[in-house]
Design an enzyme around this catalytic site. Structure first.
Site, PDB file in Angstrom:
ATOM      1  N   GLY A  46       0.802  -1.218   0.000  1.00 45.21           N
ATOM      2  CA  GLY A  46       0.000   0.000   0.000  1.00 45.21           C
ATOM      3  C   GLY A  46       0.831   1.263   0.000  1.00 45.21           C
ATOM      4  CG  HIS A 267       6.856 -19.582   8.949  1.00 46.26           C
ATOM      5  ND1 HIS A 267       7.989 -20.101   9.551  1.00 46.26           N
ATOM      6  CD2 HIS A 267       7.304 -18.632   8.081  1.00 46.26           C
ATOM      7  CE1 HIS A 267       9.056 -19.494   9.066  1.00 46.26           C
ATOM      8  NE2 HIS A 267       8.673 -18.601   8.176  1.00 46.26           N
ATOM      9  NE  ARG A 331       8.606 -19.284   4.799  1.00 49.33           N
ATOM     10  CZ  ARG A 331       8.373 -17.983   4.768  1.00 49.33           C
ATOM     11  NH1 ARG A 331       7.150 -17.528   4.545  1.00 49.33           N
ATOM     12  NH2 ARG A 331       9.359 -17.122   4.952  1.00 49.33           N
ATOM     13  CG  HIS A 402       3.592 -17.066   8.024  1.00 45.39           C
ATOM     14  ND1 HIS A 402       3.938 -16.019   8.844  1.00 45.39           N
ATOM     15  CD2 HIS A 402       4.383 -16.949   6.920  1.00 45.39           C
ATOM     16  CE1 HIS A 402       4.886 -15.294   8.272  1.00 45.39           C
ATOM     17  NE2 HIS A 402       5.161 -15.832   7.094  1.00 45.39           N
ATOM     18  CD  GLU A 426      -0.562 -12.067   3.519  1.00 41.17           C
ATOM     19  OE1 GLU A 426      -0.877 -13.112   4.134  1.00 41.17           O
ATOM     20  OE2 GLU A 426       0.066 -11.135   4.054  1.00 41.17           O
ATOM     21  NE  ARG A 436       4.772 -15.466   1.681  1.00 44.76           N
ATOM     22  CZ  ARG A 436       5.823 -15.310   2.505  1.00 44.76           C
ATOM     23  NH1 ARG A 436       7.038 -15.200   1.995  1.00 44.76           N
ATOM     24  NH2 ARG A 436       5.662 -15.296   3.810  1.00 44.76           N
TER      25      ARG A 436
END
Length: 639
Positions: A46, A267, A331, A402, A426, A436
C-alpha cells in the site's frame, strides 16, 4: 454474472510485460490530477503504491486502521526480500526465480503473473536501496545475499532480522513525501466496512472512524485494496492481532471473486505455544535455517536436556529425508515434517509439540560474532520471550498459521471481477500458488506497488478522464452506509454473555484442527457444521460493551470476527472441493507412499474462484484453468 478473463498478453513469457506496457493506454499528466484513487492499507504494497501513484500526479486517499502507516504488519517480515540479481554468480536468473516460485507453489499459480513478479524484482531492490533501506553488505560494499527455503541459490537481500521493517520505512518515506506535496491524503484510524459499487464500478468505500465512531463516505474513480491476509483465522498465528479479512470480504459480497481461499501457509519456525492465555505467536525467521539445524531425539519420549543428547542420538530429520535441500526445504514440507515427528512421539519440550533448531555447529564453525551479526536481534527476541539463550542451547520451534496465498481473484492487471477494484500484495491470490517461498512476500508487495499497479491502473483510468468527481450523495453510498450501520447496531444489540475473543479462539481451534496443516473429508465436513453452530451462537450470545459512537476496540474485533465466520466457511468449502494435495493444502486422502503431497493435475490444475450468491446460499465455483507452457508439470521433489 461476472466471468473470468485473466487478460494475459499474447506472446512469449519474457515479453508479455514489455508488450503490455507498450500497448497500454496512458493518462496525460494534466489529466491525472482530475482522477481520484482510494488505497486501503499502508503496508509495503500500500505505501509503495500510494507513493508511486502520488508521484505520478493522481489524487490519492490512503486509509489504514493503525495510527501510523509504519505500524502495518509488513514490519514483522524478518528474513529478507528476493531478487534475481545473481550477485553470487551461482546460476540465478529471472527465469530461475520464476521457476522456483512456480515449483514452490506446487504448480498452482499463473505463469504470466509469477514471471512478471520475478522480472520486476531487480528494479524493486534498486528502488528500496535508493530510498535508504540498509541492506546487509559484503566487505567490498556490494549488497549481500543469503539462501531461503525451496531454492539452491542465494538471492535473498536482508537487513539482519528486520528486513520488513526497513523496507516499510523506505516506502513510508516516499509516502510521506507525497503527503507533504499534497498528492496523497492520509486517513489513519479508519476501518473499511463496505465497498461502494456504482453502475458496476468500484467508486468508493464506507469507513468507521475508530476514534469517534463516525461512519464516513469516501469516493474515487478507482479503489485499490492492499489489506494483507487472513491468517488470524486460526486465532493463534504469527500475524498482528488486527490483521483481518473484512475489506476483502466486503468486496467478495459485492461481486469480487475469491481465489483459492483454502491456501494458507503454515510457517515451520514459530515459537511454540507457551500457555493457553496467548493471543498470538512469534515467528522465528526462515533465514535461521541457513545456519540452524533441525532435529529431534532418535528415541521417543527422550526428555533429556537437548545439550545432554549426544550427536549419534539425534535425528536431523530434514537432512535425512531431503538431502538435496536439507534444512532449507520449503515451508509446507518443513511444517508437515515437524508435525509428523511430533505426532509420532519424538517432539521436545513440555508439550511435545516442538522440535530443536540448533546453532551449535554454526557457532563452532563461524564463531559467535558471525552468527550475532546475521541474526542478533532474532536471538534477543527469542530469549526475551522464552528465557532460553539460543547461543547456548537450541531454539524450540513448531509450525503456526502465517501467510495466505489465497485472496481476491485478480487478472493480469491486478483488477478483481469488480471493474475499477484492484487488489495488490497479499490481499490477492496471484503469485504464490499453493505455497509461498520465503522472502517472496516483500518482493511481490513492493513489486506490485512500485512497478505493476502504477502501470495497470492507468490503463483503466484512461477511460475515466471524462468522469466527474464521484458524489457521495449517490443512492449507492446511502445504501452502503445504511447496511454498515445496521450491522453495527445488530452486533451492539445482542448483549450476550461471551467475549468476542472467546468466539475467535473457538473458531480458530476448529480451523486449526480440521483445516490446518492436514485436512480430510470427514474433518472438513464436521468443520462446516461446527462453524455454522458457532456462528449462530455468536449472533445470540456475543457481548460487545461500550457504544458505537466512541473508541471501541471490542466493536472493531466483533465486526472482524463476524467476517471470519464467512471466510472460514469458504475456506472449508474450497478445501472440500479440492480433492488433491498441493503445497500447503494437504488432503490426507491424497498422499504418496512416503507421506508427501500428491497432486491431481488432470482434475485440479486450476484456480478456484468463488462467487458470492447470498448469506444463506452456497457460493458458485468458477475455474481458471492453469496452462503451463514454459515449465513442465512434474512431481515436486526436494530430495
Amino acid at each position: 454474472m461476472a466471468t473470468l478473463n485473466s487478460k494475459i498478453p499474447e506472446g512469449p513469457l519474457s515479453e508479455k510485460w514489455t508488450k503490455y506496457r507498450a500497448e497500454m493506454k496512458l493518462v496525460n499528466p494534466a489529466n491525472k490530477s482530475k482522477l481520484d484513487i482510494i488505497l486501503v492499507g499502508t503496508g509495503l504494497a500500500g505505501s509503495s503504491a500510494a507513493s508511486s501513484l502520488g508521484e505520478l500526479g493522481y489524487n490519492v486517499k490512503v486509509f489504514c486502521y493503525q495510527d501510523s502507516p509504519r505500524r502495518a504488519h509488513s514490519v514483522a517480515a524478518q528474513g529478507g526480500i528476493n531478487a534475481a540479481k545473481n550477485y553470487r554468480n551461482d546460476g540465478d536468473s529471472v527465469y530461475r526465480l520464476f521457476y522456483d516460485m512456480i515449483k514452490g507453489g506446487d504448480y498452482r499459480s499463473r505463469e504470466a503473473n509469477v514471471y512478471r513478479a520475478a522480472e520486476v524484482s531487480n528494479a524493486t531492490i534498486d528502488q528500496l536501496t535508493a530510498q535508504g533501506v540498509p541492506f546487509a553488505r559484503e566487505y567490498g560494499g556490494t549488497l549481500d545475499n543469503r539462501s531461503f527455503g525451496g531454492v539452491q541459490v542465494s538471492r535473498t537481500f536482508y537487513s539482519k532480522g528486520q528486513t520488513g521493517q526497513q523496507c516499510l520505512l523506505g516506502a513510508f518515506s516516499g509516502l510521506i513525501r507525497q503527503v507533504n506535496k499534497g498528492t496523497v491524503k492520509m486517513y489513519p484510524r479508519r476501518d473499511v466496512l463496505e465497498i461502494v459499487v456504482v453502475d458496476g464500478k468500484a467508486r468508493g468505500i464506507i469507513t468507521r472512524n475508530l476514534v469517534t465512531g463516525e461512519i464516513e463516505r469516501h469516493s474515487a474513480h478507482a479503489v485499490v485494496l492492499a489489506t494483507g491476509g487472513y491468517g488470524t483465522i486460526y486465532y493463534l498465528s504469527t500475524l498482528a492481532l488486527n490483521s483481518n479479512v473484512s475489506a476483502a470480504w466486503s468486496a467478495f459480497k459485492k461481486g469480487a471473486f475469491f481465489g483459492n481461499p483454502s491456501f494458507i501457509q503454515i510457517h515451520p519456525s514459530s515459537i511454540p505455544v507457551l500457555n493457553e492465555y496467548q493471543a498470538k505467536l512469534t515467528l522465528m525467521s526462515e533465514s535461521l535455517r541457513n545456519d540452524g539445524r533441525v532435529w529431534v531425539p532418535k528415541e521417543k519420549g527422550d526428555h533429556r536436556h537437548a545439550n545432554e543428547i549426544p550427536e549419534e542420538e539425534r535425528d536431523y530429520y530434514l537432512e535425512r529425508r531431503y538431502p538435496a535441500y536439507g534444512n532449507l526445504v520449503p515451508r509446507d514440507v518443513g511444517s508437515r515434517a515437524a508435525k509428523e515427528r511430533c505426532d509420532a512421539g519424538y517432539g521436545v519440550g513440555e508439550t511435545g509439540l516442538a522440535v530443536n533448531l540448533d546453532f551449535k555447529d554454526a557457532i563452532a564453525k563461524q564463531g559467535k560474532k558471525a552468527i550475532e551479526n546475521k541474526y542478533g536481534n532474532l536471538f534477543e527476541m527469542y530469549e526475551k520471550i522464552t528465557g532460553i539463550n539460543p547461543y547456548v542451547e537450541p531454539m524450540r520451534i513448531y509450525p503456526a498459521g502465517h501467510y495466505t496465498m489465497g485472496g481476491l481473484w485478480v487478472d493480469y492487471e491486478l483488477m478483481t471481477t469488480i471493474t475499477g477494484l484492484y487488489a495488490i500484495g497479499e490481499s490477492n491470490f496471484s503469485d504464490h500458488g499453493a505455497n509461498r517461498l520465503g522472502a517472496s512476500s516483500l518482493m511481490q508487495c513492493a513489486g506490485d506497488g512500485y512497478f505493476v499497479i502504477p502501470n495497470t491502473i492507468g490503463n483503466y483510468l484512461a477511460g475515466e478522464i471524462r468522469t466527474a468527481k464521484i458524489q457521495t450523495s449517490l443512492p449507492e453510498f446511502e445504501e452502503a452506509e445504511k447496511s454498515a450501520k445496521a450491522r453495527i447496531e445488530k452486533l451492539m444489540a445482542v448483549k450476550g454473555t461471551k467475549t468476542v475473543t472467546s468466539f475467535h479462539k473457538r473458531l480458530g481451534k476448529i480451523m486449526w484442527d480440521f483445516c490446518g496443516m492436514s485436512r480430510n473429508e470427514a474433518g472438513l465436513t464436521k468443520a462446516l457444521t461446527l462453524i455454522d453452530e458457532l456462528n449462530d451462537e455468536y449472533w445470540k450470545d456475543v457481548k460487545v460493551p461500550g457504544s458505537n459512537n466512541e473508541l471501541n476496540q471490542e466493536l472493531e474485533k466483533a465486526i472482524r470476527v463476524a467476517d471470519f465466520f464467512g471466510i472460514a466457511k469458504l475456506m472449508v468449502i474450497d478445501a472440500l472441493n479440492r480433492k488433491e494435495s498441493c503445497g500447503a493444502h494437504f488432503r490426507e486422502e491424497s498422499q504418496t507412499e512416503t507421506g508427501e503431497a500428491k497432486r491431481d493435475d488432470a482434475n485440479f490444475a486450476y484456480v478456484s474462484a468463488w462467487e458470492y450468491k447470498g448469506e444463506n446460499q452456497s457460493p458458485i465455483l468458477h475455474k481458471e484453468e492453469l496452462k503451463f507452457e514454459n515449465v513442465e508439470l512434474k512431481i515436486r521433489d526436494y530430495k
